[in-house]
Design a protein around this motif. Structure first.
Motif, short mmCIF file in Angstrom:
data_model
loop_
_atom_site.label_atom_id
_atom_site.label_comp_id
_atom_site.label_asym_id
_atom_site.label_seq_id
_atom_site.Cartn_x
_atom_site.Cartn_y
_atom_site.Cartn_z
N VAL A 44 1.47 -11.36 -12.60
CA VAL A 44 1.40 -12.01 -11.29
C VAL A 44 1.22 -10.97 -10.20
O VAL A 44 0.50 -11.17 -9.23
CB VAL A 44 2.68 -12.84 -11.04
N GLY A 45 1.88 -9.84 -10.35
CA GLY A 45 1.84 -8.78 -9.34
C GLY A 45 3.02 -8.89 -8.39
O GLY A 45 3.75 -9.89 -8.40
N PRO A 46 3.23 -7.87 -7.56
CA PRO A 46 4.29 -7.96 -6.54
C PRO A 46 4.09 -9.19 -5.67
O PRO A 46 2.98 -9.74 -5.59
CB PRO A 46 4.11 -6.67 -5.74
N THR A 47 5.14 -9.64 -5.00
CA THR A 47 5.08 -10.87 -4.22
C THR A 47 3.91 -10.86 -3.24
O THR A 47 3.16 -11.83 -3.14
CB THR A 47 6.39 -11.07 -3.44
N THR A 91 -1.54 13.68 -8.47
CA THR A 91 -1.47 12.69 -7.39
C THR A 91 -2.45 11.57 -7.69
O THR A 91 -3.64 11.81 -7.85
CB THR A 91 -1.79 13.34 -6.04
N ILE A 92 -1.92 10.35 -7.78
CA ILE A 92 -2.74 9.20 -8.12
C ILE A 92 -3.05 8.42 -6.85
O ILE A 92 -2.15 8.00 -6.13
CB ILE A 92 -2.00 8.29 -9.12
N LYS A 93 -4.31 8.22 -6.56
CA LYS A 93 -4.70 7.47 -5.38
C LYS A 93 -4.49 5.98 -5.60
O LYS A 93 -4.45 5.50 -6.74
CB LYS A 93 -6.18 7.73 -5.04
N ARG A 94 -4.38 5.25 -4.53
CA ARG A 94 -4.15 3.81 -4.62
C ARG A 94 -5.28 3.14 -5.39
O ARG A 94 -5.07 2.19 -6.13
CB ARG A 94 -4.04 3.23 -3.22
N SER A 95 -6.50 3.65 -5.22
CA SER A 95 -7.63 3.04 -5.91
C SER A 95 -7.46 3.11 -7.42
O SER A 95 -7.94 2.25 -8.16
CB SER A 95 -8.93 3.74 -5.50
N ALA A 96 -6.75 4.15 -7.90
CA ALA A 96 -6.51 4.26 -9.33
C ALA A 96 -5.39 3.34 -9.78
O ALA A 96 -5.40 2.81 -10.89
CB ALA A 96 -6.18 5.71 -9.70
N LEU A 97 -4.40 3.16 -8.90
CA LEU A 97 -3.29 2.26 -9.23
C LEU A 97 -3.75 0.82 -9.23
O LEU A 97 -3.36 0.02 -10.07
CB LEU A 97 -2.17 2.43 -8.20
N TYR A 98 -4.59 0.50 -8.26
CA TYR A 98 -5.06 -0.87 -8.08
C TYR A 98 -6.58 -0.87 -8.09
O TYR A 98 -7.24 -1.06 -7.07
CB TYR A 98 -4.56 -1.42 -6.74
N SER A 99 -7.16 -0.59 -9.24
CA SER A 99 -8.60 -0.66 -9.35
C SER A 99 -9.03 -2.11 -9.21
O SER A 99 -8.19 -3.01 -9.17
CB SER A 99 -9.06 -0.11 -10.71
N LYS A 100 -10.31 -2.34 -9.14
CA LYS A 100 -10.79 -3.70 -8.91
C LYS A 100 -10.24 -4.66 -9.95
O LYS A 100 -9.87 -5.79 -9.65
CB LYS A 100 -12.32 -3.72 -8.94
N ASP A 101 -10.16 -4.21 -11.20
CA ASP A 101 -9.68 -5.07 -12.27
C ASP A 101 -8.16 -5.13 -12.31
O ASP A 101 -7.58 -6.03 -12.89
CB ASP A 101 -10.20 -4.57 -13.62
N ALA A 102 -7.49 -4.10 -11.71
CA ALA A 102 -6.03 -4.04 -11.78
C ALA A 102 -5.36 -4.87 -10.70
O ALA A 102 -4.19 -5.21 -10.84
CB ALA A 102 -5.56 -2.60 -11.69
N TYR A 103 -6.04 -5.15 -9.60
CA TYR A 103 -5.44 -5.99 -8.58
C TYR A 103 -5.12 -7.35 -9.17
O TYR A 103 -5.90 -7.89 -9.96
CB TYR A 103 -6.40 -6.18 -7.41
N PRO A 104 -3.98 -7.95 -8.78
CA PRO A 104 -3.68 -9.29 -9.30
C PRO A 104 -4.69 -10.31 -8.76
O PRO A 104 -5.32 -10.10 -7.72
CB PRO A 104 -2.27 -9.57 -8.77
N LEU A 105 -4.83 -11.41 -9.47
CA LEU A 105 -5.82 -12.41 -9.09
C LEU A 105 -5.59 -12.94 -7.68
O LEU A 105 -6.54 -13.21 -6.94
CB LEU A 105 -5.80 -13.57 -10.10
N LYS A 106 -4.33 -13.11 -7.31
CA LYS A 106 -4.04 -13.65 -5.98
C LYS A 106 -4.51 -12.71 -4.87
O LYS A 106 -4.85 -13.17 -3.77
CB LYS A 106 -2.56 -13.97 -5.83
N TYR A 107 -4.54 -11.41 -5.13
CA TYR A 107 -5.08 -10.45 -4.17
C TYR A 107 -6.55 -10.78 -3.89
O TYR A 107 -7.00 -10.81 -2.74
CB TYR A 107 -4.94 -9.04 -4.72
N HIS A 108 -7.32 -11.03 -4.96
CA HIS A 108 -8.75 -11.29 -4.80
C HIS A 108 -9.01 -12.62 -4.10
O HIS A 108 -9.94 -12.73 -3.29
CB HIS A 108 -9.43 -11.29 -6.18
N ARG A 109 -8.19 -13.62 -4.38
CA ARG A 109 -8.41 -14.93 -3.74
C ARG A 109 -8.22 -14.81 -2.23
O ARG A 109 -8.98 -15.40 -1.45
CB ARG A 109 -7.45 -15.98 -4.31
N LEU A 110 -7.22 -14.06 -1.79
CA LEU A 110 -7.00 -13.89 -0.36
C LEU A 110 -8.10 -13.03 0.25
O LEU A 110 -8.57 -13.30 1.36
CB LEU A 110 -5.64 -13.26 -0.09
N ALA A 111 -8.54 -12.00 -0.47
CA ALA A 111 -9.63 -11.16 0.04
C ALA A 111 -10.90 -11.98 0.25
O ALA A 111 -11.63 -11.80 1.23
CB ALA A 111 -9.89 -10.01 -0.93
#
Length: 449
Positions: A389-392, A188-208
């Motif tokens: 780019v990542g999901p929409t 079982t893979i946790k979301r944190s492993a799927l989307y680690s800090k480096d794995a999140y797309p850049l647009k995710y970080h800009r909105l955060a």
């Protein structure tokens, strides 16, 4: 029809086989059984039609001979079925996927089976989907649980409680690829492993960063989306889903096979349980029929034709499809159109039919000149797995309610699909240029002191 996954080198692959058949197949079946009456015919394959098909297919009844048998369910979809790889991948591909219908004219131009159904009118213009799976084919796949406290509703409190605790949770399990944890054969893979800090797309970080700059800080968190971030074996989803490669083309159709659109879950389950799914079939009208003989009782009669004009011209007349029950799920615009064409002295509807509807309450804004890159789109000639780019939509910022006249809302980042990057860029830059016409230019030009 088939509902099994293809295999490639011993491993299951994305869905590559059709769930549906054409109207010709339905015509041939009924020619051999002229008295056949479906128990249920569902018009439309979007969220409403798919839920109805999944819930009804496989239910049992007692036949005329006293034996138990499945009820007969038929789903009619006006558009075509799209498999991964069939969606437009460039700006030049788009015209072959557009259906255009000016409201009030009764005319349709472009490709009648086109995925993007553009409706223009004096008051409202809308884009709706036209294909097996409806809006799920071209939406961002965000499954955000509604906040019922924000709605002015006359529903009894117990009904709202059941909606929140029972039905919405059931719908989420059917439609969402769980973003909090994904179970694979290995672990079982946790979301944190799927989307680690480096794995999140850049647009995710800009909105955060936007949410964190506010005082007090706004609530920020990953969106629940119907997109698989790792390979998914069939479970509630009846076909395999491939891991998202971050191409950003969710809203022009997923060519990867990572998006859990309705054709991968509810419709696939309905087909597996015996529902007949027919694409390229447009319903002109419905009427009520009186018993014709002892074997056929009173029923509904649907007039059905090919969506494609060339095929329609070859028909002697509409196919008469009979059903004991009819579910109209052709959408906010499609269902009223069918009902309006069906009005008669025996079938009377309210004079307000087709009026008083509303569009989505969404606003789209383009922000430019950021200090750090957001990478919300890429060029169509770049390979899908290289875009990153990542999901929409991947991130949500919640702005809480301030008062009754200042309700809360959500801010989401947005990816522009590569096929419409050029169109979107020209719209935004042209709009910006027009907005700046009234602003004085104080910049120095040339070599003048």
């Amino acid at each position: 029809m088939t509902h099994e996954s293809d295999k490639l080198d011993g491993k299951e692959s994305r869905r590559t086989r059709s769930l549906s058949s054409g109207l010709v197949d339905l015509q041939n079946k009924l020619n051999g059984a002229p008295d056949f009456v479906y128990d249920v015919v569902i018009v439309g394959s979007g969220y409403g039609g798919s839920v109805a098909a999944q819930q009804l297919a496989g239910l049992m009844k007692t036949g005329p001979d006293g034996k138990t048998e499945k009820i007969s369910v038929c789903v009619l979809e006006r558009g075509a079925e799209y498999l991964p790889g069939m969606f437009p991948s460039s700006f030049g591909d788009l015209p072959a996927h557009v259906r255009y219908g000016p409201q009030g004219t009764g005319t349709v131009t472009g490709r009648h089976e086109g995925l993007f159904d553009i409706r223009t009118g004096a008051d409202v213009s809308a884009l709706v989907a036209n294909g097996l799976g409806g809006g799920s084919l071209i939406n961002a796949g965000v499954m955000l649980k509604p906040d019922f406290s924000s709605f002015k509703s006359t529903f009894p409190s117990r009904v709202v409680k059941d909606l929140e605790s029972v039905y919405l949770e059931a719908a989420r399990k059917l439609l969402v690829v769980d973003p909090l944890q994904v179970t694979t054969e290995a672990n079982t893979i946790k979301r944190s492993a799927l989307y680690s800090k480096d794995a999140y797309p850049l647009k995710y970080h800009r909105l955060a960063e936007l949410g964190k700059r506010q005082r007090p800080k706004l609530e920020v968190g990953p969106a629940e989306i119907s997109v698989a971030m790792v390979d998914q074996s069939p479970g509630l989803h009846s076909v395999n889903l491939k891991a998202c490669n971050g191409c950003g083309d969710c809203m022009t159709g997923c060519n990867v096979g990572a998006k859990a659109s309705l054709d991968t879950n509810l419709l696939a389950q309905a087909g597996r349980d015996g529902a007949e799914i027919v694409t390229g079939a447009s319903v002109l009208s419905v009427s009520r029929s009186q018993p014709a003989n002892d074997s056929v009782g009173a029923c509904w009669v649907l007039e059905v034709v090919h969506t494609t004009p060339g095929l329609r011209r070859r028909e002697e007349g509409p196919l008469k499809l009979r059903a004991r029950k009819v579910i109209l799920a052709a959408g906010t615009l499609g269902s009223p159109e069918i009902l309006l064409r069906s009005r008669s002295e025996k079938l009377i509807f309210s004079n307000t039919l087709g009026e008083r509807f509303s569009c989505n309450g969404d606003n789209i804004a383009a922000i430019h000149k950021l200090k750090r890159p957001a990478h919300s789109t890429d060029d169509s000639h770049i390979a899908l797995d290289r875009r990153k780019v990542g999901p929409t939509i991947t991130n949500l910022v919640k702005v809480p309610r301030q008062s009754d006249d200042k309700p809360g809302f959500w801010i989401q980042e947005f990816a522009v699909p590569a096929p419409i990057k050029r169109l979107f860029a020209e719209l935004v830059t042209t709009g910006n240029s027009l907005a700046r016409l009234q602003t004085a230019d104080a910049a120095a030009h040339g070599n003048e002191p």
